[in-house]
Design an enzyme around this catalytic site. Structure first.
Site, PDB file in Angstrom:
ATOM      1  N   THR A 216       0.906  -1.051  -0.021  1.00  0.00           N
ATOM      2  CA  THR A 216       0.177  -0.110   0.104  1.00  0.00           C
ATOM      3  C   THR A 216       1.030   1.291  -0.058  1.00  0.00           C
ATOM      4  O   THR A 216       0.387   2.324  -0.092  1.00  0.00           O
ATOM      5  CB  THR A 216      -0.903  -0.015   1.372  1.00  0.00           C
ATOM      6  N   GLY A 232       1.915  -6.868   5.990  1.00  0.00           N
ATOM      7  CA  GLY A 232       0.851  -7.023   6.243  1.00  0.00           C
ATOM      8  C   GLY A 232       0.227  -8.440   6.342  1.00  0.00           C
ATOM      9  O   GLY A 232       0.847  -9.403   5.582  1.00  0.00           O
ATOM     10  N   ASP A 358       1.233  -2.732  20.567  1.00  0.00           N
ATOM     11  CA  ASP A 358       0.969  -2.719  19.163  1.00  0.00           C
ATOM     12  C   ASP A 358       1.180  -1.320  18.495  1.00  0.00           C
ATOM     13  O   ASP A 358       0.848  -1.176  17.604  1.00  0.00           O
ATOM     14  CB  ASP A 358      -0.523  -2.943  18.815  1.00  0.00           C
TER      15      ASP A 358
END
Length: 642
Positions: A216, A232, A358
């Site tokens: 992306t 990803g 995260d």
């Protein structure tokens, strides 16, 4: 049939031209009739000061062919917006000043064009020589005449209709790159394609990403190489360089070690032992690859000839599962510097060890020169997903400063001189939770949209202020007693802050809906859109809201500004339907509430100019609510008309 529609209310005349690349990508081009001229740019009746003329530079080459290393290093005089971040430094600052604080109230829509997929749209338009290039959802690309919105060409790589089998937020593309007449674009399924920037015809296309990876990131053209990041899902992140002529792979750098312990034959191999030592001997990282996606933070330092990139969080995000709760897990949540021609490792700085909570490091990077103890220093500025803005010495990655973006950043109380986060509780020095989770209470300020890794910040070199979008997430209601339901998204308030990157002094702040990327200009303005569909111009010095337009679709990407002839214009892309929380609908106004309707939503490229008179088309009335089927033995339901 094309869904790229000019916003003039007239019918299109279709003339379809088709070409094929190596992956069967096709291009569609339409001649568009009936486009309205810029009559809205006529004389204004108010007493605002007349726009100041903009100096014009000598044009050595026409169109995208003149975009080379020198042009990308400076970005030019502001007539064009030749790269996603304006130039290699990624400051998203324009030297144009025709639109300023005195006349911005006259800004109006000059034209708009509908985009084909009504999904998240994250890209900043790229503009060169009167042509606007837009990277749209589902990896599509289109070129428009900047004067009137005429579609010049569009390219559709033909992703599988069900790819990816995710939500529409994860299907956006972050931008394109131009280099000497070529346009480079990536696809979610991992392709890198070179197009002729003038015609949109594919020149070559390769499968660039590793199996399972998605792409992306906006490509970056450097020294006859095109650089892209990938990752990803359950994969290892990586960044790679390809020859601009034919797409030949020149080098690849993996951001996490090979789970097998074997060399990859990649530029990252010399760091394999160093990285592996920071991971557990077992754990799910050996299945997932560990994460560390390279999503959007890639920058080139033309002064030092270094390439910088940021990496994402670990996979899985549960630290105990990922690595047994042990180690820093290099190189997740890190900024890494390599040599652009070979990928050779130079240095790294890990913003959040083991990607605690995260947190990733994939927000766009800014390069700037600022005085430190009276001496100009070449710095890398990074508004991190962890709530700190870090400043690193570009030569060696040493931490110069780390300032919080809000008072309620609580996961750490700063960084040590050695560049390690400091635990808020000295009795519990380990900042890495046994199970990673997004901290909600107390609220943590994140320079992120929640749906993507981060909104692009802007830096004004004249004032030395950075303009950063921040988010204060709050949990949305989750389905009761449904453990199989996906995690609820984070809705909440956002804001825009102007601060000194080194001292952390906040010049001003503005609370609002969660915001998108930022643009600042020499006209003393800061532009930013938001997820509620509002597009606002602030005074750069004091944060006063000087102008606003409601565009119905969410705005996550940063705007761009450029000249069409001698007219300064501002372009922004809107995407998925605007989100206005129930509690804010009345405050936001009926127009914002109307944007929640399921009918009439469009992703759009919207272009503004002084005295623009165009209006977006009215939303259709909501469809009538049908009576549900009657169930025998039950009372007949009442409708709103009863």
């Amino acid at each position: 049939m094309s869904l790229y529609r000019p916003g003039d209310g007239h019918e299109q005349r279709e003339q379809r031209v088709t070409g094929k690349g190596q992956h069967g990508g096709r291009i569609d081009r339409w001649a568009i009739a009936g486009l309205a001229a810029l009559a809205m740019l006529g004389a204004c009746k108010d007493k605002s000061p007349e726009p100041r003329p903009v100096k014009q530079e000598t044009r050595l080459a026409a169109g995208a062919a003149r975009v080379d290393a020198d042009y990308l290093a400076s970005g030019g005089d502001g007539r064009d917006w030749p790269a996603t971040g304006f130039n290699y430094a990624g400051q998203r600052f324009s030297p144009l000043d025709t639109i300023d604080a005195r006349n911005v109230n006259r800004l109006g829509i000059a034209w708009y064009a509908d985009l084909p997929d009504h999904m998240a749209q994250d890209a900043t338009p790229v503009v060169v020589d009167g042509v606007i290039y837009v990277a749209a959802a589902r990896s599509k690309v289109a070129a428009f005449d900047a004067t009137n919105g005429k579609l010049l060409w569009d390219y559709d790589p033909r992703l599988a209709s069900d790819f990816p089998a995710l939500d529409p937020w994860r299907i956006a593309n972050n931008g394109i790159a131009l280099w000497k007449g070529k346009l480079f674009t990536t696809t979610l399924d991992g392709r890198l394609t070179a197009l002729d920037a003038k015609t949109g015809i594919p020149l070559w296309s390769i499968q660039a990403a590793e199996p399972g990876q998605r792409v992306t990131s906006a490509p970056l053209a450097v020294k006859n190489l095109v650089i892209i990041g990938s990752g990803g899902g359950d994969t290892r992140g990586s960044i790679a360089a390809y020859d601009i002529v034919n797409g030949t792979l020149r080098w690849r750098f993996f951001t996490t070690p090979n789970p097998t312990g074997e060399a990859d034959g990649a530029a990252s191999d010399p760091m394999l032992a160093v990285a592996t030592a920071t991971w557990s001997k077992d754990g799910d990282w050996r299945i997932s690859g560990g994460g560390g996606a390279v999503a959007d933070a890639i920058a080139y330092d033309a002064d030092l000839d270094q390439l910088y990139f940021g990496t994402g969080a670990g996979v899985p995000n549960d630290y105990a599962r990922r690595s047994g709760g042990n180690g820093d897990n290099l190189f997740v949540s890190s900024i890494i510097a390599v040599k652009p021609e070979t990928g050779e490792y130079l240095w790294h700085f890990q913003e959040t060890p083991a990607a605690a909570h995260d947190f990733g490091a994939t927000d766009p990077i800014i390069l700037a020169t600022l005085p430190v103890d009276g001496t100009p220093r070449k710095l890398l500025l990074h508004p991190s997903n962890n709530g700190y803005l870090v400043a690193l010495a570009r030569e060696d990655g040493a931490l110069v400063s780390a300032v919080p973006l809000a008072k309620d950043v609580t996961w750490a109380k700063g960084y040590s001189a050695a560049g390690r986060p400091i635990a808020p509780d000295p009795a519990k020095p380990d900042l890495k939770p046994k199970k990673s989770q997004m901290p909600i209470t107390p609220i943590v300020a994140l320079p992120s949209l929640g749906w993507r890794d981060g909104a692009a910040a802007s830096f004004d070199p004249s004032s030395a202020l950075a303009y950063v979008a921040v988010q204060r997430p709050q949990p949305a209601p989750s389905p009761a007693n449904d453990e199989s339901a996906p995690p609820a998204p984070l809705y909440g308030k956002g804001g825009l802050i102007a601060l000194s990157p080194l001292s952390g002094r906040i010049a001003w702040s503005s609370d609002r809906a969660m915001g998108g990327g930022v643009l600042s200009t020499a006209g003393g303005l800061v532009f930013q859109g938001a997820r509620d569909g509002s597009f606002i111009a602030y005074g750069a010095a004091d944060g006063n809201k000087l102008w606003q337009s409601r565009l119905r679709g969410q705005i996550t990407g940063a705007p761009a500004t450029f000249l069409s002839g001698d007219t300064q214009m501002v372009a922004v892309v809107t995407g998925a339907p605007a989100i206005v929380p129930d509690a804010e609908r009345s405050a936001a106004g009926d127009d914002a509430a109307d944007s929640m309707r399921s009918q009439g939503r469009r992703s759009r490229l919207v272009v503004f100019a002084l005295n623009g008179k165009r209006q977006l088309p009215p939303l259709p009335e909501p469809a009538p609510v049908p009576n549900p089927a009657l169930v025998p033995g039950e009372a007949q339901p009442r409708t709103r008309s009863d």
